[in-house]
Design an enzyme around this catalytic site. Structure first.
Site, PDB file in Angstrom:
ATOM      1  N   SER A 138       0.875  -1.259  -0.060  1.00 22.30           N
ATOM      2  CA  SER A 138       0.013   0.020   0.079  1.00 22.30           C
ATOM      3  C   SER A 138       0.954   1.239  -0.090  1.00 22.30           C
ATOM      4  O   SER A 138       1.568   1.483   1.026  1.00 22.30           O
ATOM      5  CB  SER A 138      -0.899   0.018   1.344  1.00 22.30           C
ATOM      6  OG  SER A 138      -1.640   0.992   1.224  1.00 22.30           O
ATOM      7  N   LYS A 164      -1.334  -1.324  -4.284  1.00 20.99           N
ATOM      8  CA  LYS A 164      -2.510  -0.443  -3.946  1.00 20.99           C
ATOM      9  C   LYS A 164      -1.711   1.032  -3.811  1.00 20.99           C
ATOM     10  O   LYS A 164      -0.735   1.131  -3.210  1.00 20.99           O
ATOM     11  CB  LYS A 164      -3.028  -0.955  -2.555  1.00 20.99           C
ATOM     12  CG  LYS A 164      -3.843   0.130  -1.844  1.00 20.99           C
ATOM     13  CD  LYS A 164      -4.451  -0.866  -0.800  1.00 20.99           C
ATOM     14  CE  LYS A 164      -4.747   0.022   0.483  1.00 20.99           C
ATOM     15  NZ  LYS A 164      -5.399  -0.771   1.651  1.00 20.99           N
ATOM     16  N   LYS A 166      -2.859   4.900  -2.584  1.00 21.17           N
ATOM     17  CA  LYS A 166      -3.788   5.921  -1.985  1.00 21.17           C
ATOM     18  C   LYS A 166      -4.272   7.010  -2.832  1.00 21.17           C
ATOM     19  O   LYS A 166      -3.286   7.531  -3.839  1.00 21.17           O
ATOM     20  CB  LYS A 166      -3.250   6.453  -0.652  1.00 21.17           C
ATOM     21  CG  LYS A 166      -3.005   5.211   0.466  1.00 21.17           C
ATOM     22  CD  LYS A 166      -4.428   4.701   1.034  1.00 21.17           C
ATOM     23  CE  LYS A 166      -3.951   3.666   2.105  1.00 21.17           C
ATOM     24  NZ  LYS A 166      -5.196   3.422   2.820  1.00 21.17           N
ATOM     25  N   GLU A 217     -11.042   0.807  -3.147  1.00 27.15           N
ATOM     26  CA  GLU A 217     -11.365   0.432  -1.900  1.00 27.15           C
ATOM     27  C   GLU A 217     -12.026   1.932  -1.291  1.00 27.15           C
ATOM     28  O   GLU A 217     -11.530   2.938  -1.451  1.00 27.15           O
ATOM     29  CB  GLU A 217      -9.950   0.295  -1.198  1.00 27.15           C
ATOM     30  CG  GLU A 217     -10.330  -0.197   0.013  1.00 27.15           C
ATOM     31  CD  GLU A 217      -8.975  -0.923   0.780  1.00 27.15           C
ATOM     32  OE1 GLU A 217      -7.891  -1.201   0.044  1.00 27.15           O
ATOM     33  OE2 GLU A 217      -8.780  -0.904   2.116  1.00 27.15           O
ATOM     34  N   LYS A 266      -9.609  -6.549   8.166  1.00 27.94           N
ATOM     35  CA  LYS A 266      -8.754  -6.362   9.065  1.00 27.94           C
ATOM     36  C   LYS A 266      -9.272  -6.843  10.595  1.00 27.94           C
ATOM     37  O   LYS A 266     -10.052  -6.467  11.038  1.00 27.94           O
ATOM     38  CB  LYS A 266      -8.478  -4.771   9.290  1.00 27.94           C
ATOM     39  CG  LYS A 266      -7.945  -3.991   7.947  1.00 27.94           C
ATOM     40  CD  LYS A 266      -7.674  -2.353   8.110  1.00 27.94           C
ATOM     41  CE  LYS A 266      -7.233  -2.106   6.688  1.00 27.94           C
ATOM     42  NZ  LYS A 266      -7.539  -0.344   6.820  1.00 27.94           N
ATOM     43  N   GLY A 294      -3.964  -4.036   6.295  1.00 31.87           N
ATOM     44  CA  GLY A 294      -3.080  -3.757   7.373  1.00 31.87           C
ATOM     45  C   GLY A 294      -3.164  -2.112   7.847  1.00 31.87           C
ATOM     46  O   GLY A 294      -3.906  -1.603   7.285  1.00 31.87           O
TER      47      GLY A 294
HETATM   48  O1  OSB Z   1      -7.002   2.121   4.560  1.00 32.90           O
HETATM   49  O2  OSB Z   1      -5.919   0.147   4.312  1.00 32.90           O
HETATM   50  C1  OSB Z   1      -6.233   1.363   4.728  1.00 32.90           C
HETATM   51  C2  OSB Z   1      -3.032   2.095   6.672  1.00 32.90           C
HETATM   52  C3  OSB Z   1      -3.585   2.913   7.878  1.00 32.90           C
HETATM   53  C4  OSB Z   1      -4.871   3.264   7.786  1.00 32.90           C
HETATM   54  C5  OSB Z   1      -5.649   2.592   6.955  1.00 32.90           C
HETATM   55  C6  OSB Z   1      -5.098   1.869   5.664  1.00 32.90           C
HETATM   56  C7  OSB Z   1      -3.831   1.689   5.800  1.00 32.90           C
HETATM   57  C8  OSB Z   1      -2.915   1.001   4.824  1.00 32.90           C
HETATM   58  C9  OSB Z   1      -1.504   0.679   5.000  1.00 32.90           C
HETATM   59  O3  OSB Z   1      -3.346   0.986   3.505  1.00 32.90           O
HETATM   60  C10 OSB Z   1      -1.442  -1.034   4.732  1.00 32.90           C
HETATM   61  C11 OSB Z   1      -0.201  -1.309   5.346  1.00 32.90           C
HETATM   62  O4  OSB Z   1      -0.313  -1.764   6.686  1.00 32.90           O
HETATM   63  O5  OSB Z   1       0.640  -1.635   4.649  1.00 32.90           O
HETATM   64 MG    MG Z   2      -8.414   1.004   3.276  1.00 38.17          MG
END
Ligand code: OSB
Ligand code: MG
Length: 383
Positions: A138, A164, A166, A217, A266, A294
Site C-alpha cells: 500500500s 495499492k 492511496k 477501496e 482487518k 493492514g
Molecule cells: O485503509 O487500508 C487502509 C494504513 C493505515 C490506515 C488505513 C489503511 C492503511 C493502509 C496501510 O493501507 C496498509 C499497511 O499496513 O501496509
Molecule cells: Mg483501506
C-alpha cells in the site's frame, strides 16, 4: 483450562522509515499499543492494538483503546475460565457497543496465548491452510505522479503481487493513469480513497473506473453501505469495502444492497479473529473474495495478519509488507521478510505467530506501562 492471569499494556513509539499519507492524514512516528497476556503458568503472548494516534481512519485511538481495555475489556477477561478463545467474542460484545480495536487486541492475544499453550501455530488454530501468503504493498499519497510511478515500478520489480495506491481529490486521476501507463495494462493495480469522495465526485470515479483497476477501496463515507450501492451500480470495477465492514452484519448488508464485491478484512477493525473467521466463512459461502488489510502494524500485529491470511478464502495479496518496508528495526525476531516471488512464509515450525519479541528493544521504545491483574479490579470496585 485457559485463563488470562494478567495483561500488561505498553505504549511504544516506532518511527516509520518514511511518512505514510492517506486522504485523511499522515503518520510519521507510529504510536503503538502492545499487550502482553500471561496465563500465570509460564506462558505469555504479545498482541497489538491497531488503533492509531488520531481518529482519522476509525473513531478509536491509542488513548481511547488504552482506557477501554483497562476499564471495560480486561475486567471481563482476566481470571475467567475459558474452554476456547472463541468465547471471548460473545463475552466482549454483550451490552458493550463498538470499540472493536480495543476488544480485538485482547481477543487476538487470547488466541495467541492458546496457540502457545498448545504449542501449535496460530495459523492452524484459526483454520489456516497455507504455508505462504501473497504480499501486496500500500503506497501512501506521493508528492507527484512521477514520484508515485518511480515507487510503484520499484515495488513491482521487488516482487510485490499487488500495488495499492492511496488517492484523494487532487491526487487521483493523473496519478492512477500515470501508474497504469508505467506498469502496463495487466499489472495488479488498485486504489484506496479512505472516504475521500462523495457521489458528487462521480466524474472522477467514472474516470478511475476506466483504468482497469483490480478494485476501488472505500471511496465513500467510512460507515456507509447505502451510497456505495448507488456507486457500485455505475461502476464496472468492483468496490472493496474496508472501514464500513465492522462485522458479518455489514457484509450481509453489502451483499443485499450491492454495495461492494470484495471485502478487506482487518482483524483489529472487526473485533478480533472470531469475527474475522465468521466474515471469511460468510464471504466464502456467498462467493465474495476477501483479503487481509493492514494498519502499519509492528511485527507483532503483522504476525496476526499473516496467520489470518492463511485461511482458504483469502484471494488477493494482503497489505502485509515485510518489516523492512516500514521500520529500521522491527520489534520481533526474526523480522518478516518477502521472497523475490512476492510471497511470505508462515513460521509453522514454532508456536503462535512463530516470532519472538525483542524485549530489550521494546523496553527502549516504551513510553508508558500498566499492569492489570484480578487484584487491580478488586481494588477499583470493592464488593
Ligand atoms: O485503509 O487500508 C487502509 C494504513 C493505515 C490506515 C488505513 C489503511 C492503511 C493502509 C496501510 O493501507 C496498509 C499497511 O499496513 O501496509
Ligand atoms: Mg483501506
Amino acid at each position: 483450562m485457559l485463563k488470562v492471569h494478567s495483561i500488561t499494556l505498553r505504549e511504544i513509539s516506532l518511527p516509520l522509515k518514511e511518512p505514510f499519507k492517506i486522504s485523511s492524514g499522515v503518520t510519521t512516528d507510529r504510536r503503538i499499543l502492545l499487550l502482553e497476556l500471561s496465563d500465570g503458568e509460564g506462558t505469555s503472548a504479545w498482541s497489538e492494538c491497531v488503533a492509531a494516534e488520531w481518529p482519522n481512519y476509525f473513531y478509536e485511538t491509542v488513548d481511547t483503546a488504552w482506557l477501554v481495555i483497562c476499564r471495560y475489556v480486561a475486567p471481563r477477561v482476566i481470571g475467567r475460565a475459558l474452554q476456547s478463545p472463541s468465547e471471548i467474542r460473545q463475552l466482549l460484545d454483550k451490552d458493550f457497543r463498538g470499540h472493536n480495536m480495543a476488544k480485538a487486541a485482547v481477543e487476538m492475544g487470547v488466541w495467541e496465548l492458546e496457540a502457545r499453550r498448545r504449542d501449535i501455530p496460530l495459523s492452524r488454530l484459526l483454520g489456516g491452510v497455507r504455508e505462504r501468503i501473497e504480499v501486496g504493498i500500500s503506497i501512501g499519497i506521493q508528492p507527484s505522479p512521477e514520484a508515485l510511478v518511480e515507487k510503484a515500478e520499484a515495488y513491482l520489480k521487488e516482487g510485490y503481487r499487488k500495488i495499492k495506491m492511496k488517492v484523494m481529490p487532487g491526487a487521483d486521476l493523473a496519478y492512477a493513469s500515470a501508474a497504469r501507463r508505467a506498469l502496463g495494462s495487466g499489472a495488479p493495480l488498485m486504489v484506496d480513497a479512505n472516504n475521500a469522495y462523495t457521489l458528487d465526485d462521480i466524474e472522477t470515479l467514472l474516470a478511475l473506473d476506466d483504468l482497469g483497476l483490480l478494485m476501488i477501496e472505500q471511496p465513500l463515507a467510512w460507515d456507509d453501505v447505502v451510497q456505495h450501492a448507488v456507486l457500485q451500480e455505475k461502476l464496472k470495477t468492483p468496490i472493496c469495502l474496508d472501514e464500513s465492514i465492522t462485522g458479518p452484519e455489514r457484509v450481509r448488508d453489502m451483499i443485499a444492497l450491492g454495495s461492494g464485491r470484495i471485502v478487506n478484512i482487518k482483524p483489529g477493525r472487526v473485533g478480533g479473529f472470531a469475527t474475522s473467521i465468521a466474515i471469511h466463512d460468510l464471504c466464502e459461502q456467498e462467493g465474495i473474495p476477501v483479503w487481509c488489510g493492514g494498519m502499519l502494524e509492528s511485527g507483532i500485529g503483522r504476525g496476526y495478519n499473516v496467520a489470518l491470511a492463511s485461511l482458504p478464502n483469502f484471494h488477493f495479496p494482503g497489505d502485509i509488507s515485510p518489516s523492512a518496508r516500514y521500520w529500521n528495526r522491527d520489534v520481533v525476531t526474526p523480522e518478516w521478510t518477502m521472497d523475490p516471488d512476492g510471497t511470505m512464509a508462515l513460521r509453522l515450525d514454532k508456536p503462535g505467530t512463530g516470532v519472538d519479541v525483542d524485549r530489550e528493544l521494546i523496553d527502549d521504545l516504551t513510553v508508558r506501562v500498566e499492569v492489570l491483574t484480578a487484584e487491580t479490579f478488586a481494588k477499583e470496585a470493592p464488593e
